[in-house]
Scaffold this motif. Structure first.
Motif, PDB file in Angstrom:
ATOM      1  N   GLY A  68       0.847  -1.185   0.000  1.00 49.07           N
ATOM      2  CA  GLY A  68       0.000   0.000   0.000  1.00 49.07           C
ATOM      3  C   GLY A  68       0.880   1.231   0.000  1.00 49.07           C
ATOM      4  O   GLY A  68       2.094   1.165   0.187  1.00 49.07           O
ATOM      5  N   GLU A  69       0.259   2.389  -0.220  1.00 51.95           N
ATOM      6  CA  GLU A  69       0.996   3.647  -0.224  1.00 51.95           C
ATOM      7  C   GLU A  69       1.486   3.980   1.180  1.00 51.95           C
ATOM      8  O   GLU A  69       1.047   3.400   2.172  1.00 51.95           O
ATOM      9  N   HIS A 240       6.349  -1.382  -0.769  1.00 52.97           N
ATOM     10  CA  HIS A 240       5.485  -0.689  -1.727  1.00 52.97           C
ATOM     11  C   HIS A 240       5.845  -1.104  -3.142  1.00 52.97           C
ATOM     12  O   HIS A 240       5.236  -0.625  -4.097  1.00 52.97           O
ATOM     13  N   VAL A 254      -3.360  -6.205   1.003  1.00 50.21           N
ATOM     14  CA  VAL A 254      -3.378  -4.828   0.485  1.00 50.21           C
ATOM     15  C   VAL A 254      -4.024  -3.932   1.533  1.00 50.21           C
ATOM     16  O   VAL A 254      -5.185  -4.133   1.901  1.00 50.21           O
ATOM     17  N   TYR A 256      -5.138  -0.054   2.928  1.00 47.95           N
ATOM     18  CA  TYR A 256      -5.442   1.324   2.544  1.00 47.95           C
ATOM     19  C   TYR A 256      -6.078   2.048   3.724  1.00 47.95           C
ATOM     20  O   TYR A 256      -7.089   1.583   4.270  1.00 47.95           O
ATOM     21  N   TYR A 277      -8.725  -0.397  -5.261  1.00 51.05           N
ATOM     22  CA  TYR A 277      -7.419   0.128  -4.878  1.00 51.05           C
ATOM     23  C   TYR A 277      -6.293  -0.760  -5.397  1.00 51.05           C
ATOM     24  O   TYR A 277      -5.276  -0.266  -5.896  1.00 51.05           O
ATOM     25  N   SER A 278      -6.466  -2.081  -5.297  1.00 53.93           N
ATOM     26  CA  SER A 278      -5.472  -3.006  -5.834  1.00 53.93           C
ATOM     27  C   SER A 278      -5.288  -2.788  -7.328  1.00 53.93           C
ATOM     28  O   SER A 278      -4.165  -2.737  -7.843  1.00 53.93           O
ATOM     29  N   LEU A 281      -3.363   0.420  -8.006  1.00 52.77           N
ATOM     30  CA  LEU A 281      -1.927   0.266  -7.760  1.00 52.77           C
ATOM     31  C   LEU A 281      -1.250  -0.410  -8.947  1.00 52.77           C
ATOM     32  O   LEU A 281      -0.165   0.001  -9.385  1.00 52.77           O
TER      33      LEU A 281
END
Length: 359
Positions: A68-69, A240, A254, A256, A277-278, A281
């Motif tokens: 994740g970020e 990341h 994952v 977030y 979100y996955s 990315l």
């Protein structure tokens, strides 16, 4: 083509590669079981929920990635496992079972026996983690002296063998070196040598290849791969870098904004992600063979604690958002025995996402 489970060299470029370390699906009890982990900053509702209801397993011999970020809660989660959270941050719910023992209920003395013993930790910045006033030999030897009660001479002999094991040349000479006398790649190898000094069952590695050049990244991953095979080591890898995930890991969590968005085997992430979100990315990874093309950007940024949306935490940045549905809280839903998502549209069959690798 974007790096997929069989197309990455582990250091940023895409090449055809098999993954012989990919283990069959595990059976039996997990070595590490994190259940409902919730981490808060005490002092008011505005600071609540840094990490919320995090649940995942790590089985013996397998590598699990937390991705994740920055700001999604990966490092907080890994630090909480060994009781290394900053003093102002606390675990308020959940359990962390390692080999059947709940680490969250252990005393400080019990945790000291576990850290560096059955659980090794490789931190993100080796230069900041190594003691600048001690030789690397004494730092590695100290782990064995504390946990195994060895004499200094015996522990230093083992430290030399560990340096050789992690690929540091002239190990006898390097025992007397200080961290600042070594390159970043060698410092990282020293960190790994200290982490495996007592042959742990679990290794937690927080961004072990960050700030290393491409060649050294590949060497560090190959070293970790060899250690997995030789020690039957379980690895929790915080990263990341999706290329590292594709090359090294078996399962992916994952994260977030403090939630787990998706849990999946690594192939599932790249071929058929189950959370927007996955998918976002994967789309943001540079495409090899496509010069002068614009990178896909995930709009906005990860919200700060206390500013999380009331519904899906990714909803304000999600290109698949439907306000009437996604502004409501999303449940963590099982899709199969080994796949879960926190997206109700995907779970309900209303949304199919594109992977990085199409079969």
């Amino acid at each position: 083509m974007t790096p997929g489970p069989e197309q990455h060299n582990g250091a940023g470029g895409a090449t055809a590669r098999s993954r012989p370390d990919n283990q069959p699906r595990p059976g039996g009890e997990p070595l590490l079981a994190v259940k409902g982990l919730t981490i808060d900053l005490p002092g008011g509702a505005v600071q609540r929920g840094l990490v919320e209801d995090v649940t995942f397993d790590v089985h013996k011999g397998r590598a699990v990635a937390l991705i994740g970020e920055s700001g999604c809660g990966k490092s907080l989660t890994s630090m909480a496992i060994l009781g290394l959270l900053p003093a102002a941050v606390g675990v308020v719910a959940g359990s962390v079972l390692f080999d059947g023992v709940d680490l969250l209920t252990c005393t400080k003395r019990q945790l000291r026996r576990i850290r560096g013993g059955p659980v090794g930790m490789v931190f993100q910045e080796p230069m900041s983690s190594l003691n600048p006033t001690m030789t690397v030999g004494d730092q590695i030897a100290e782990v064995r002296r504390l946990h195994l009660g060895e004499r200094r001479s015996v522990a230093l002999k083992q430290a030399r063998e560990l340096l050789e094991r992690v690929g540091i040349p002239k190990a006898e000479k390097r025992l007397r070196s200080y961290p600042h006398e070594m390159s970043g790649g060698m410092q990282q190898r020293v960190m790994i040598a200290a982490a495996i000094a007592c042959e742990p069952k679990l290794l937690i590695a927080d961004e072990p290849t960050t700030a290393l050049d491409v060649t050294i990244q590949a060497e560090i991953l190959e070293l970790l791969r060899d250690l997995r095979r030789d020690l039957d080591l379980a690895v929790l890898l915080v990263t990341h870098d999706l290329g590292v995930v594709a090359d090294f890991c078996d399962d992916v969590v994952v994260m977030y904004a403090g939630h787990i968005a998706e849990r999946t085997p690594v192939d599932g992430l790249f071929y058929e992600p189950k959370h927007p979100y996955s998918s976002a990315l994967l789309s943001a990874v540079p495409q090899s063979g496509r010069a002068r093309t614009s990178l896909t950007v995930i709009r906005g940024r990860v919200p700060s604690a206390g500013q999380f949306p009331t519904g899906c935490r990714f909803q304000p940045r999600c290109e698949h958002s439907v306000d009437s549905f996604c502004t409501r809280p999303q449940a963590d839903t099982a899709l199969t025995d080994d796949r879960r998502t926190r997206c109700g549209r995907v779970a309900g069959g209303d949304l199919t996402l594109k992977g990085a690798v199409r079969g």
